[in-house]
Design an enzyme around this catalytic site. Structure first.
Site, PDB file in Angstrom:
ATOM      1  N   LYS A 124     -67.759 -91.858 -53.768  1.00 39.71           N
ATOM      2  CA  LYS A 124     -67.029 -90.648 -53.708  1.00 39.71           C
ATOM      3  C   LYS A 124     -66.666 -89.893 -55.079  1.00 39.71           C
ATOM      4  CE  LYS A 124     -62.549 -90.391 -53.240  1.00 39.71           C
ATOM      5  NZ  LYS A 124     -61.174 -90.481 -52.664  1.00 39.71           N
ATOM      6  N   ASP A 177     -64.477 -88.415 -48.263  1.00 43.49           N
ATOM      7  CA  ASP A 177     -63.386 -89.338 -48.478  1.00 43.49           C
ATOM      8  C   ASP A 177     -62.788 -89.429 -47.183  1.00 43.49           C
ATOM      9  OD1 ASP A 177     -62.441 -86.943 -47.471  1.00 43.49           O
ATOM     10  OD2 ASP A 177     -60.953 -86.580 -49.307  1.00 43.49           O
TER      11      ASP A 177
END
Ligand code: SF4
Length: 214
Positions: free
Chosen positions: A123, A141
């Site tokens: 991420k 996310d």
């Protein structure tokens, strides 16, 4: 519901509602470095804590070389609001050392190289690519994982890499910049984890969750 059609409607909505403050232009070297460090600071904390920690740190130092001149204790003091400050201070120093030694003080530009840095997972790497370097990449996310599954654009059992792949195949590359940041705002304001505000949601007519429930 046709996934392509839904993706098109979603991008239109995200752009209209949240697009103004979201940039998709590459930063300069200092900007990319700050994006990387701020993204490490943002791990497991709230935005306001990230901002306080990042502002305190960047008011003193804004390059790997300068950060390495600070003691761990000084970095910890500056980034304390972000939580897990001892661990994050160590990671930031370790990252700065590698950037200087291996990349001449710059931030690497591939996902693989970014993910080799301490504390940088998929991420963080995708956020740095997209919002630092300006290289299109969708960061998944909690909001980017939840919302498309609810809507029905992505399979319920998809893991984060599958979610990324599905979104990147459904949404034109030029619009990837809106996805992560748009979903974060949409997920906080409307499509919240618990009790989403479906009654005011412009995506409801495309949404599997809504259509099954109402
Ligand atoms: Fe989320 Fe409800 Fe909107 Fe569907 S209709 S996207 S579940 S807020």
């Amino acid at each position: 519901m046709n996934r392509q059609k839904t993706a098109k409607a979603l991008v239109k909505f995200l752009k209209e509602k949240y697009g103004k403050g979201i940039r998709n232009l590459p930063s300069d070297n200092k900007g990319v470095f700050k994006t990387l460090i701020a993204t490490i600071l943002s791990q497991r904390t709230r935005d306001e804590n990230t901002h306080s920690a990042a502002s305190a740190l960047f008011s003193k130092v804004d390059s790997p070389k300068k950060i390495l001149k600070l003691s761990n204790r000084e970095i910890e003091r500056l980034i304390r609001p972000s939580g897990m400050f001892r661990q994050k201070a160590k990671r930031i120093k370790a990252v700065c050392k590698i950037l200087l030694k291996k990349y001449g003080g710059n931030v690497p530009i591939t996902r693989e190289e970014l993910m080799e840095l301490p504390g940088v997972g998929f991420k963080t790497a995708d956020v740095v690519l997209m919002y630092g370097h300006g290289i299109p990449s969708i960061a998944v996310d909690t909001h980017t994982n939840r919302i498309p599954k609810r809507i029905g654009m992505v399979d319920q059992k998809a893991n984060v890499e599958d979610v990324k792949e599905s979104l990147e195949s459904l949404i034109p590359r030029k619009d990837w910049y809106i996805v992560n940041m748009g979903f974060v705002q949409f997920g906080r304001e409307i499509c919240q984890p618990i009790r989403p505000k479906c009654e005011i949601c412009p995506m409801s007519k495309y949404c599997d969750y809504y259509l099954k429930k109402y």
